[in-house]
Design a protein around this motif. Structure first.
Motif, PDB file in Angstrom:
ATOM      1  N   LEU A 542       0.755  -1.279   0.110  1.00 38.10           N
ATOM      2  CA  LEU A 542      -0.090  -0.037   0.065  1.00 38.10           C
ATOM      3  C   LEU A 542       0.742   1.080   0.166  1.00 38.10           C
ATOM      4  O   LEU A 542       1.799   1.265   0.775  1.00 38.10           O
ATOM      5  N   ILE A 543       0.457   2.123  -0.894  1.00 36.05           N
ATOM      6  CA  ILE A 543       1.190   3.448  -0.975  1.00 36.05           C
ATOM      7  C   ILE A 543      -0.161   4.354  -0.761  1.00 36.05           C
ATOM      8  O   ILE A 543      -1.122   4.633  -1.587  1.00 36.05           O
ATOM      9  N   VAL A 544      -0.066   5.260   0.126  1.00 39.39           N
ATOM     10  CA  VAL A 544      -0.978   6.511   0.331  1.00 39.39           C
ATOM     11  C   VAL A 544      -0.278   7.925   0.365  1.00 39.39           C
ATOM     12  O   VAL A 544       0.653   8.197   0.969  1.00 39.39           O
ATOM     13  N   ALA A 545      -0.900   8.865  -0.304  1.00 37.17           N
ATOM     14  CA  ALA A 545      -0.681   9.958  -0.356  1.00 37.17           C
ATOM     15  C   ALA A 545      -1.851  10.535   0.458  1.00 37.17           C
ATOM     16  O   ALA A 545      -2.940  10.522   0.286  1.00 37.17           O
ATOM     17  N   THR A 546      -1.199  11.425   1.552  1.00 42.18           N
ATOM     18  CA  THR A 546      -2.199  11.962   2.643  1.00 42.18           C
ATOM     19  C   THR A 546      -1.639  12.950   3.355  1.00 42.18           C
ATOM     20  O   THR A 546      -0.513  13.179   3.483  1.00 42.18           O
ATOM     21  N   HIS A 547      -2.813  13.762   3.887  1.00 39.04           N
ATOM     22  CA  HIS A 547      -2.359  14.780   4.616  1.00 39.04           C
ATOM     23  C   HIS A 547      -2.855  14.317   6.287  1.00 39.04           C
ATOM     24  O   HIS A 547      -2.313  14.876   7.116  1.00 39.04           O
ATOM     25  N   ASP A 548      -3.389  12.981   6.485  1.00 38.19           N
ATOM     26  CA  ASP A 548      -3.939  12.504   7.435  1.00 38.19           C
ATOM     27  C   ASP A 548      -2.675  11.720   8.435  1.00 38.19           C
ATOM     28  O   ASP A 548      -2.164  10.868   8.133  1.00 38.19           O
ATOM     29  N   ALA A 549      -2.603  12.507   9.443  1.00 34.71           N
ATOM     30  CA  ALA A 549      -1.353  12.087  10.380  1.00 34.71           C
ATOM     31  C   ALA A 549      -1.621  10.983  11.020  1.00 34.71           C
ATOM     32  O   ALA A 549      -0.702   9.922  11.132  1.00 34.71           O
ATOM     33  N   ASP A 550      -2.848  10.672  11.242  1.00 36.59           N
ATOM     34  CA  ASP A 550      -3.119   9.176  11.986  1.00 36.59           C
ATOM     35  C   ASP A 550      -2.979   8.153  11.060  1.00 36.59           C
ATOM     36  O   ASP A 550      -2.348   7.111  11.435  1.00 36.59           O
ATOM     37  N   LEU A 551      -3.364   8.138   9.723  1.00 36.09           N
ATOM     38  CA  LEU A 551      -3.206   7.323   8.695  1.00 36.09           C
ATOM     39  C   LEU A 551      -1.831   7.139   8.310  1.00 36.09           C
ATOM     40  O   LEU A 551      -1.444   6.035   8.225  1.00 36.09           O
ATOM     41  N   ALA A 552      -1.003   8.022   8.187  1.00 35.88           N
ATOM     42  CA  ALA A 552       0.423   8.039   7.901  1.00 35.88           C
ATOM     43  C   ALA A 552       1.058   7.404   9.312  1.00 35.88           C
ATOM     44  O   ALA A 552       2.050   6.490   8.768  1.00 35.88           O
ATOM     45  N   ALA A 553       0.669   7.353  10.365  1.00 36.08           N
ATOM     46  CA  ALA A 553       1.485   6.809  11.484  1.00 36.08           C
ATOM     47  C   ALA A 553       1.040   5.461  11.411  1.00 36.08           C
ATOM     48  O   ALA A 553       2.004   4.434  11.814  1.00 36.08           O
ATOM     49  N   ARG A 554       0.032   4.939  10.809  1.00 35.84           N
ATOM     50  CA  ARG A 554      -0.299   3.469  10.689  1.00 35.84           C
ATOM     51  C   ARG A 554       0.461   2.596   9.616  1.00 35.84           C
ATOM     52  O   ARG A 554       0.547   1.549   9.620  1.00 35.84           O
ATOM     53  N   MET A 555       1.351   3.529   8.715  1.00 37.15           N
ATOM     54  CA  MET A 555       1.623   2.884   7.610  1.00 37.15           C
ATOM     55  C   MET A 555       3.378   2.393   8.256  1.00 37.15           C
ATOM     56  O   MET A 555       3.875   2.911   9.282  1.00 37.15           O
ATOM     57  N   ASP A 556       3.917   1.317   7.570  1.00 36.47           N
ATOM     58  CA  ASP A 556       5.402   1.092   7.887  1.00 36.47           C
ATOM     59  C   ASP A 556       6.452   2.198   7.930  1.00 36.47           C
ATOM     60  O   ASP A 556       7.274   2.290   8.944  1.00 36.47           O
ATOM     61  N   ARG A 557       6.346   2.879   6.768  1.00 33.29           N
ATOM     62  CA  ARG A 557       7.335   4.072   6.534  1.00 33.29           C
ATOM     63  C   ARG A 557       6.482   5.210   6.201  1.00 33.29           C
ATOM     64  O   ARG A 557       5.384   5.250   5.496  1.00 33.29           O
ATOM     65  N   GLN A 558       7.289   6.275   6.312  1.00 27.47           N
ATOM     66  CA  GLN A 558       6.888   7.651   5.708  1.00 27.47           C
ATOM     67  C   GLN A 558       7.794   8.290   4.794  1.00 27.47           C
ATOM     68  O   GLN A 558       8.962   8.364   5.066  1.00 27.47           O
ATOM     69  N   ILE A 559       7.518   9.082   3.666  1.00 26.88           N
ATOM     70  CA  ILE A 559       8.225   9.922   3.100  1.00 26.88           C
ATOM     71  C   ILE A 559       7.570  11.197   2.994  1.00 26.88           C
ATOM     72  O   ILE A 559       6.539  11.434   2.669  1.00 26.88           O
ATOM     73  N   ALA A 560       8.257  12.393   3.580  1.00 31.71           N
ATOM     74  CA  ALA A 560       7.676  13.726   3.444  1.00 31.71           C
ATOM     75  C   ALA A 560       8.180  14.443   2.488  1.00 31.71           C
ATOM     76  O   ALA A 560       9.484  14.970   2.389  1.00 31.71           O
ATOM     77  N   MET A 561       7.288  14.880   1.735  1.00 32.44           N
ATOM     78  CA  MET A 561       7.922  15.639   0.529  1.00 32.44           C
ATOM     79  C   MET A 561       7.763  17.092   0.937  1.00 32.44           C
ATOM     80  O   MET A 561       6.962  17.690   1.562  1.00 32.44           O
ATOM     81  N   THR A 562       9.109  18.086   0.712  1.00 32.31           N
ATOM     82  CA  THR A 562       8.916  19.452   1.099  1.00 32.31           C
ATOM     83  C   THR A 562       9.385  20.028  -0.223  1.00 32.31           C
ATOM     84  O   THR A 562       9.771  19.890  -1.341  1.00 32.31           O
ATOM     85  N   PRO A 563       9.019  21.774  -0.081  1.00 33.59           N
ATOM     86  CA  PRO A 563       9.408  22.247  -1.281  1.00 33.59           C
ATOM     87  C   PRO A 563      10.972  22.343  -1.427  1.00 33.59           C
ATOM     88  O   PRO A 563      11.341  22.530  -2.876  1.00 33.59           O
ATOM     89  N   ALA A 564      11.786  21.816  -0.717  1.00 35.18           N
ATOM     90  CA  ALA A 564      13.274  21.861  -0.917  1.00 35.18           C
ATOM     91  C   ALA A 564      13.591  20.848  -2.091  1.00 35.18           C
ATOM     92  O   ALA A 564      14.455  20.759  -2.731  1.00 35.18           O
ATOM     93  N   GLU A 565      12.565  19.716  -2.080  1.00 35.52           N
ATOM     94  CA  GLU A 565      12.632  18.575  -3.277  1.00 35.52           C
ATOM     95  C   GLU A 565      12.151  19.274  -4.470  1.00 35.52           C
ATOM     96  O   GLU A 565      12.173  18.313  -5.461  1.00 35.52           O
ATOM     97  N   ASP A 566      11.483  20.292  -4.520  1.00 38.24           N
ATOM     98  CA  ASP A 566      10.855  21.036  -5.578  1.00 38.24           C
ATOM     99  C   ASP A 566      12.019  21.669  -6.357  1.00 38.24           C
ATOM    100  O   ASP A 566      12.445  22.499  -5.732  1.00 38.24           O
ATOM    101  N   ALA A 567      12.206  21.585  -7.678  1.00 39.57           N
ATOM    102  CA  ALA A 567      12.955  22.428  -8.571  1.00 39.57           C
ATOM    103  C   ALA A 567      12.345  23.150  -9.532  1.00 39.57           C
ATOM    104  O   ALA A 567      11.357  22.512 -10.236  1.00 39.57           O
ATOM    105  N   ALA A 568      12.652  24.300 -10.105  1.00 37.26           N
ATOM    106  CA  ALA A 568      12.106  24.887 -10.743  1.00 37.26           C
ATOM    107  C   ALA A 568      12.388  24.433 -12.225  1.00 37.26           C
ATOM    108  O   ALA A 568      13.761  24.073 -12.470  1.00 37.26           O
TER     109      ALA A 568
END
Length: 568
Positions: A542-568
């Motif tokens: 399962l891969i979920v894209a979510t804002h739900d902290a409770d749902l994210a916490a139930r997953m095995d791992r998390q990847i947090a995308m931030t503006p720093a990973e975004d290139a113009a």
């Protein structure tokens, strides 16, 4: 500029030629049969002329009226058979063209990226596929056969007329060319009027679909009167464009009928006065006989008929040209399609580790988005988090092969995700959209869309896993209930649980879920989360894209995308 050069430079003409190219042989045969049927009128007209002449001058005409009547009937039956065969060929060709163009349009638009800003509204595409393309049928069935008849029949009748009377031939020669000249003048106005009318038809349907989708908001904002006024304005514009097309059609028909009527009347006057002995010119050596006069009189209307048919079909060509131009403009846009063909395929190998390396994506008209590298083993769960607009949904689309990466690659074991492997990869995937959608049909049909033989979980088990069995129990007809496109009859949370049940029933190796708990209350979100985890317990990754902290916490791992990973 030559006519051939003008046709080459006209995109609508080129598109029409491309449409009819696969059925050109059938259209040529239809035109030849229709032309042969029209030419048989010469035999029928001769039989009628001889029968009348025999009744008036029995000593000078061989045969019997009964014999000529039999000839007339036999040739008439043959004409009917030829016309029927020509019509069947033309309509078969039209069905082929229509089916082919609709399939191409639907295939192209269904493959277009959902985030393509150039993608036309669904109502506009539906109008083009359902209503506008139907304008090709009268064009294919009438224009090509009419053009062939107009190129042959008038010339043959003109030659026959000159053979018997130079005066009748001269009348037809002068009156006939006026019709094609006027057709060319009218054609330009008809083409523009048809294009404007087609555009207003699309605008009307787009407006209708947009207002229907926003019906609740319209009522809440008390904008009913303004919406009705907008519909009235759109309807008035469409009515004006339609009347403009009809005005051009009726005006051209009136003028063409006038030319034809004058030509026939002049022939009738000449023949009548010649048979009365008042005119002693117009024939070559001897005065016109009764048989010759009646024969010429019967031929005159059929000299103009192919030209009149072509004039009527000219408006069909104008409508078809407007459709062809719209198709050309649509196809001229850069294609932004997904990977693969979208066809059913055997699943790709056995479950393997999903690897993302150096992945970057530039949406149509957007900025370049870079994604972190990660691996996902079979049965693992992963949450992709980050602010709205950062690219979480885009990552899911790339993993599903619904968009092509700008940089980097996605691997499934030793296989690279590309156009050759995408269909087989998607056979192992499940998709949980942020906004549930249902097809026309029963709930059972919707829940069993993606089932693979030998892989699916029992439907009752899938409903139990997603806590959707209680939802089905409240529906008036259970699994046979028909839901609207957006799930009318169930709440947002219930609709979300139903599509979780659909994913569970299909039992994919990997489920991609886009904001599965968005806009849900805490209790419903918890039910959806438990449904997803229940599916994971059966072996699904399962891969979920979510804002739900409770749902994210139930997953095995998390990847947090931030503006720093975004290139113009």
């Amino acid at each position: 500029m030559s006519r051939k050069r003008a046709k080459k430079d006209d995109p609508a003409a080129r598109r029409l030629a491309a449409m009819t190219a696969p059925v050109r042989r059938e259209l040529e045969r239809a035109g030849l049969l229709a032309t042969a049927a029209s030419l048989l009128w010469l035999i029928q007209a001769g039989a009628v002329a001889l029968a009348i002449a025999h009744m008036l001058e029995p000593d000078r005409i061989w045969g019997h009226p009964g014999l000529y009547a039999l000839i007339f009937i036999a040739v008439g039956v043959l004409r009917a058979l030829l016309d029927d065969r020509a019509g069947a060929l033309a309509f078969r060709a039209a069905d082929t063209v229509l089916a082919r163009e609709r399939a191409k349009l639907i295939e192209r638009e269904s493959r277009r990226a959902t985030d393509d800003p150039a993608r036309p509204p669904a109502a506009k595409t539906a109008t083009l596929a359902a209503e506008k393309l139907a304008a090709l049928t009268p064009f294919v069935t009438r224009y090509a056969p009419a053009k062939r008849r107009a190129n042959v029949v008038p010339l043959v009748i003109l030659a026959v007329a000159f053979y018997f009377s130079w005066a009748v031939g001269l009348v037809l020669l002068v009156a006939g060319p006026l019709i094609p000249v006027f057709m060319a003048l009218v054609g330009m106005a008809a083409k523009k009027a048809s294009e404007r009318q087609m555009e207003e038809l699309s605008n009307m349907n787009v407006l209708l679909l947009e207002r229907l989708s926003a019906l609740v908001d319209i009522r809440l904002l008390d904008a009913t009167e303004r919406t009705v006024g907008g519909f009235q304005g759109a309807a008035d514009r469409l009515r004006a464009r339609t009347m403009e097309v009809l005005r051009v059609a009726f005006l051209s028909s009136t003028v063409l009928e006038l030319f034809a009527a004058i030509g026939v009347a002049m022939v009738a006057v000449f023949v009548g006065f010649s048979l009365l002995g008042e005119l002693e010119f117009g024939a070559w050596a001897t005065p016109l006989t009764v048989a010759e006069g009646v024969f010429l009189l019967l031929l005159a209307p059929d000299y103009f008929q192919p030209l009149r048919d072509l004039a009527a079909a000219w408006h069909d060509k104008a409508d078809a040209s407007a459709v062809a131009r719209e198709l050309h403009e649509l196809e001229s846009q850069e294609e932004t399609s997904f990977l693969g063909t979208g066809a059913a395929a055997a699943p790709l190998g056995t479950p393997a580790t999903l690897s993302v390396r150096g992945l970057a994506y530039r949406p149509p008209g957007g900025r370049l988005i870079r994604f972190p590298d990660f691996d996902l083993a079979p049965g693992e769960t992963l949450a992709v988090t980050g602010p709205s607009g950062i690219g979480k949904s885009s990552l899911l689309k790339l993993i599903a092969g619904m968009a092509a990466p700008t940089e980097g690659e996605i691997r499934i074991g030793d296989e690279v995700l590309n156009a050759d492997t995408a269909d087989a990869w998607r056979a192992r995937l499940g998709w949980l959209p942020q906004h549930p959608r249902f097809l026309s049909g029963s709930l059972r049909h919707n829940l069993t869309l993606a089932v693979r033989p030998g892989r699916a979980l029992p439907l009752d088990r899938a409903l139990e896993l997603s806590a959707a069995d209680a939802v089905v129990a409240t529906l008036p007809r259970g699994l046979n209930t028909r839901l609207g496109e957006t799930g009318m009859g169930v709440s947002g949370g219930e609709a979300r649980r139903l599509i979780v049940a659909r994913a569970a029933h299909a039992h994919p190796d990997l489920l991609l879920a886009d904001e599965p708990t968005a806009d849900l209350d805490a209790e419903t979100a918890a039910q959806v989360t438990e449904g997803l985890l229940g599916l994971v317990a059966t072996g699904t990754a399962l891969i979920v894209a979510t804002h739900d902290a409770d749902l994210a916490a139930r997953m095995d791992r998390q990847i947090a995308m931030t503006p720093a990973e975004d290139a113009a």
